[in-house]
Scaffold this motif. Structure first.
Motif, PDB file in Angstrom:
ATOM      1  N   GLN A 161     -25.609  79.528   8.339  1.00 34.42           N
ATOM      2  CA  GLN A 161     -26.448  79.364   9.532  1.00 34.42           C
ATOM      3  C   GLN A 161     -25.706  78.733  10.711  1.00 34.42           C
ATOM      4  O   GLN A 161     -26.236  78.674  11.815  1.00 34.42           O
ATOM      5  N   SER A 162     -24.500  78.255  10.471  1.00 37.04           N
ATOM      6  CA  SER A 162     -23.793  77.522  11.521  1.00 37.04           C
ATOM      7  C   SER A 162     -23.355  78.444  12.660  1.00 37.04           C
ATOM      8  O   SER A 162     -23.022  79.612  12.451  1.00 37.04           O
ATOM      9  N   SER A 163     -23.347  77.890  13.875  1.00 33.69           N
ATOM     10  CA  SER A 163     -22.827  78.646  15.023  1.00 33.69           C
ATOM     11  C   SER A 163     -21.466  78.089  15.448  1.00 33.69           C
ATOM     12  O   SER A 163     -21.005  78.329  16.566  1.00 33.69           O
ATOM     13  N   ASP A 164     -20.822  77.313  14.561  1.00 35.22           N
ATOM     14  CA  ASP A 164     -19.543  76.661  14.909  1.00 35.22           C
ATOM     15  C   ASP A 164     -18.319  77.492  14.515  1.00 35.22           C
ATOM     16  O   ASP A 164     -17.202  76.973  14.498  1.00 35.22           O
ATOM     17  N   TRP A 165     -18.489  78.769  14.153  1.00 33.23           N
ATOM     18  CA  TRP A 165     -17.346  79.576  13.696  1.00 33.23           C
ATOM     19  C   TRP A 165     -16.470  80.011  14.855  1.00 33.23           C
ATOM     20  O   TRP A 165     -16.973  80.448  15.888  1.00 33.23           O
ATOM     21  N   VAL A 166     -15.168  79.876  14.675  1.00 34.87           N
ATOM     22  CA  VAL A 166     -14.201  80.306  15.695  1.00 34.87           C
ATOM     23  C   VAL A 166     -13.092  81.114  15.010  1.00 34.87           C
ATOM     24  O   VAL A 166     -13.017  81.158  13.778  1.00 34.87           O
ATOM     25  N   ASP A 167     -12.231  81.711  15.815  1.00 35.72           N
ATOM     26  CA  ASP A 167     -11.091  82.467  15.297  1.00 35.72           C
ATOM     27  C   ASP A 167     -10.196  81.541  14.457  1.00 35.72           C
ATOM     28  O   ASP A 167      -9.827  80.455  14.909  1.00 35.72           O
ATOM     29  N   GLY A 168      -9.866  81.980  13.248  1.00 33.06           N
ATOM     30  CA  GLY A 168      -9.081  81.159  12.332  1.00 33.06           C
ATOM     31  C   GLY A 168      -7.680  80.842  12.808  1.00 33.06           C
ATOM     32  O   GLY A 168      -7.016  79.969  12.254  1.00 33.06           O
ATOM     33  N   ARG A 169      -7.220  81.538  13.850  1.00 28.14           N
ATOM     34  CA  ARG A 169      -5.857  81.268  14.325  1.00 28.14           C
ATOM     35  C   ARG A 169      -5.757  79.969  15.122  1.00 28.14           C
ATOM     36  O   ARG A 169      -4.673  79.566  15.506  1.00 28.14           O
ATOM     37  N   GLU A 170      -6.937  79.285  15.295  1.00 25.35           N
ATOM     38  CA  GLU A 170      -6.940  77.993  16.005  1.00 25.35           C
ATOM     39  C   GLU A 170      -5.985  76.979  15.358  1.00 25.35           C
ATOM     40  O   GLU A 170      -5.400  76.152  16.039  1.00 25.35           O
ATOM     41  N   THR A 171      -5.842  77.046  14.037  1.00 24.48           N
ATOM     42  CA  THR A 171      -5.090  76.001  13.338  1.00 24.48           C
ATOM     43  C   THR A 171      -3.877  76.545  12.586  1.00 24.48           C
ATOM     44  O   THR A 171      -3.584  76.096  11.494  1.00 24.48           O
ATOM     45  N   VAL A 172      -3.177  77.503  13.161  1.00 27.54           N
ATOM     46  CA  VAL A 172      -2.053  78.051  12.412  1.00 27.54           C
ATOM     47  C   VAL A 172      -0.836  78.200  13.317  1.00 27.54           C
ATOM     48  O   VAL A 172      -0.977  78.370  14.530  1.00 27.54           O
ATOM     49  N   GLY A 173       0.347  78.110  12.721  1.00 24.90           N
ATOM     50  CA  GLY A 173       1.577  78.281  13.488  1.00 24.90           C
ATOM     51  C   GLY A 173       1.878  79.760  13.722  1.00 24.90           C
ATOM     52  O   GLY A 173       1.120  80.641  13.309  1.00 24.90           O
ATOM     53  N   ASP A 176       2.210  77.793   3.539  1.00 24.00           N
ATOM     54  CA  ASP A 176       1.554  76.773   4.355  1.00 24.00           C
ATOM     55  C   ASP A 176       2.602  75.814   4.922  1.00 24.00           C
ATOM     56  O   ASP A 176       3.649  75.591   4.309  1.00 24.00           O
ATOM     57  N   GLY A 177       2.293  75.244   6.071  1.00 25.09           N
ATOM     58  CA  GLY A 177       3.180  74.273   6.700  1.00 25.09           C
ATOM     59  C   GLY A 177       3.431  73.089   5.769  1.00 25.09           C
ATOM     60  O   GLY A 177       2.542  72.686   5.016  1.00 25.09           O
ATOM     61  N   ALA A 178       4.630  72.519   5.814  1.00 33.94           N
ATOM     62  CA  ALA A 178       5.003  71.456   4.885  1.00 33.94           C
ATOM     63  C   ALA A 178       4.453  70.091   5.307  1.00 33.94           C
ATOM     64  O   ALA A 178       4.166  69.247   4.463  1.00 33.94           O
ATOM     65  N   VAL A 179       4.339  69.900   6.613  1.00 32.79           N
ATOM     66  CA  VAL A 179       3.879  68.600   7.107  1.00 32.79           C
ATOM     67  C   VAL A 179       2.752  68.838   8.097  1.00 32.79           C
ATOM     68  O   VAL A 179       2.872  69.682   8.983  1.00 32.79           O
ATOM     69  N   MET A 180       1.652  68.145   7.907  1.00 35.66           N
ATOM     70  CA  MET A 180       0.473  68.352   8.759  1.00 35.66           C
ATOM     71  C   MET A 180       0.044  67.021   9.358  1.00 35.66           C
ATOM     72  O   MET A 180       0.184  65.979   8.734  1.00 35.66           O
ATOM     73  N   ARG A 181      -0.512  67.126  10.549  1.00 34.42           N
ATOM     74  CA  ARG A 181      -0.972  65.924  11.234  1.00 34.42           C
ATOM     75  C   ARG A 181      -2.390  65.590  10.770  1.00 34.42           C
ATOM     76  O   ARG A 181      -3.266  66.448  10.793  1.00 34.42           O
ATOM     77  N   ASP A 233     -16.515  76.052  -7.816  1.00 35.01           N
ATOM     78  CA  ASP A 233     -15.257  75.789  -8.525  1.00 35.01           C
ATOM     79  C   ASP A 233     -14.075  75.767  -7.553  1.00 35.01           C
ATOM     80  O   ASP A 233     -14.113  76.379  -6.490  1.00 35.01           O
ATOM     81  N   LEU A 234     -13.014  75.092  -7.981  1.00 35.29           N
ATOM     82  CA  LEU A 234     -11.848  74.884  -7.116  1.00 35.29           C
ATOM     83  C   LEU A 234     -10.559  75.317  -7.820  1.00 35.29           C
ATOM     84  O   LEU A 234     -10.425  75.148  -9.034  1.00 35.29           O
ATOM     85  N   ILE A 235      -9.629  75.877  -7.041  1.00 31.91           N
ATOM     86  CA  ILE A 235      -8.291  76.145  -7.573  1.00 31.91           C
ATOM     87  C   ILE A 235      -7.299  75.227  -6.867  1.00 31.91           C
ATOM     88  O   ILE A 235      -7.372  75.020  -5.664  1.00 31.91           O
ATOM     89  N   LEU A 236      -6.419  74.664  -7.681  1.00 32.52           N
ATOM     90  CA  LEU A 236      -5.381  73.761  -7.182  1.00 32.52           C
ATOM     91  C   LEU A 236      -4.042  74.455  -7.450  1.00 32.52           C
ATOM     92  O   LEU A 236      -3.808  74.908  -8.576  1.00 32.52           O
ATOM     93  N   TYR A 237      -3.181  74.597  -6.441  1.00 34.10           N
ATOM     94  CA  TYR A 237      -1.888  75.268  -6.668  1.00 34.10           C
ATOM     95  C   TYR A 237      -0.825  74.639  -5.773  1.00 34.10           C
ATOM     96  O   TYR A 237      -1.143  74.021  -4.757  1.00 34.10           O
ATOM     97  N   PRO A 238       0.437  74.787  -6.147  1.00 36.99           N
ATOM     98  CA  PRO A 238       1.500  74.145  -5.376  1.00 36.99           C
ATOM     99  C   PRO A 238       1.611  74.758  -3.981  1.00 36.99           C
ATOM    100  O   PRO A 238       1.635  75.981  -3.836  1.00 36.99           O
ATOM    101  N   SER A 239       1.695  73.910  -2.970  1.00 34.96           N
ATOM    102  CA  SER A 239       1.785  74.402  -1.592  1.00 34.96           C
ATOM    103  C   SER A 239       3.100  75.122  -1.335  1.00 34.96           C
ATOM    104  O   SER A 239       3.253  75.788  -0.312  1.00 34.96           O
ATOM    105  N   SER A 240       4.043  74.995  -2.252  1.00 33.17           N
ATOM    106  CA  SER A 240       5.330  75.673  -2.099  1.00 33.17           C
ATOM    107  C   SER A 240       5.237  77.162  -2.428  1.00 33.17           C
ATOM    108  O   SER A 240       6.212  77.895  -2.239  1.00 33.17           O
ATOM    109  N   SER A 241       4.077  77.642  -2.906  1.00 35.90           N
ATOM    110  CA  SER A 241       3.954  79.053  -3.296  1.00 35.90           C
ATOM    111  C   SER A 241       3.579  79.938  -2.109  1.00 35.90           C
ATOM    112  O   SER A 241       2.748  79.564  -1.283  1.00 35.90           O
TER     113      SER A 241
END
Ligand code: NI
Length: 226
Positions: A23-35, A99-104, A149-157
């Protein structure tokens, strides 16, 4: 190590979250937070960084995670990036990337991404496609989990999200900096922890369990950064 953590959220709460996201109207383009590297292959929507709903649901997920013994034993979390939320529909996809190695985290704190997490909100039968594919030295693993449910995986993949060709896929995603940086060391600790719990439950020799518990903590002492 890829680890499936069931029932991070209970069914009722998962449904409440999914409805709030739908129901949210807060959706934006996912490229907002990517390099630049990710932007070329990322086609999805994301809850805006400024969204109050993102903050509210994110805080509740963090609470649930810290109360989850399996998550804690596997991730040994030092810091968790405030969870974000994404939506894929109408053929949207996120091609192979890393994924980026260091995040703010905020103005004066950063997080090293050791572990990546995806928490699913939709029943897998309710949409076509949308598998998370994680590539490691053992090949490619396809992940599509029950809601809650959640999946946990190494960010190096290297990983991707396959196109969602029917229905919608809502998920939360975030990163963890672990107290134990090295994936193999973290896995050793997790396996030892699991074995000690099994031995304790089966009523095995107490002195031997005590010694093993000491070894666990002394390895953690050698490897942990806090
Ligand atoms: Ni990613």
């Amino acid at each position: 190590m890829l680890l499936h953590i069931p029932r991070v959220l209970l069914p009722q709460e998962t449904t409440t979250f999914r409805q709030a996201l739908e129901q949210s109207s807060d959706w934006v383009d996912g490229r907002e937070t990517v390099g630049a590297q990710g932007a070329q292959v990322k086609q999805n929507q994301q809850l805006a960084e400024s969204s109050a709903l993102r903050e509210q649901l994110g805080q509740r997920i963090q609470q649930a995670l810290l109360a989850n013994p399996l998550f804690f034993a596997a991730a040994l979390p030092l810091r968790i990036l405030p969870p974000r939320f994404n939506r894929y529909q109408g053929g949207e996809t996120y091609g192979m990337h890393i994924d980026g190695a260091v995040m703010r985290m905020d103005s004066n704190q950063h997080l090293r991404s050791d572990l990546s997490c995806t928490l699913f909100f939709n029943d897998p039968d309710s949409y076509d496609g949308g598998e998370l594919v994680v590539a490691d030295t053992y090949g490619e693993h396809e992940v599509k989990l029950p809601a809650g449910d959640l999946i946990l995986y190494p960010s190096s993949s290297l990983h991707e999200v396959r196109p969602v060709s029917k229905g919608a896929r809502l998920a939360s995603f975030f990163w963890v900096q672990s107290m134990v940086r090295n994936d193999a060391n973290r896995r050793t600790l997790f396996e030892m922890d699991t074995a000690i719990t099994t031995l304790t439950q089966s009523g095995a020799d107490r002195d031997a369990i005590l010694k093993l518990t000491g070894v666990y903590h002394n390895l953690l002492r050698q490897w942990a950064e806090t």
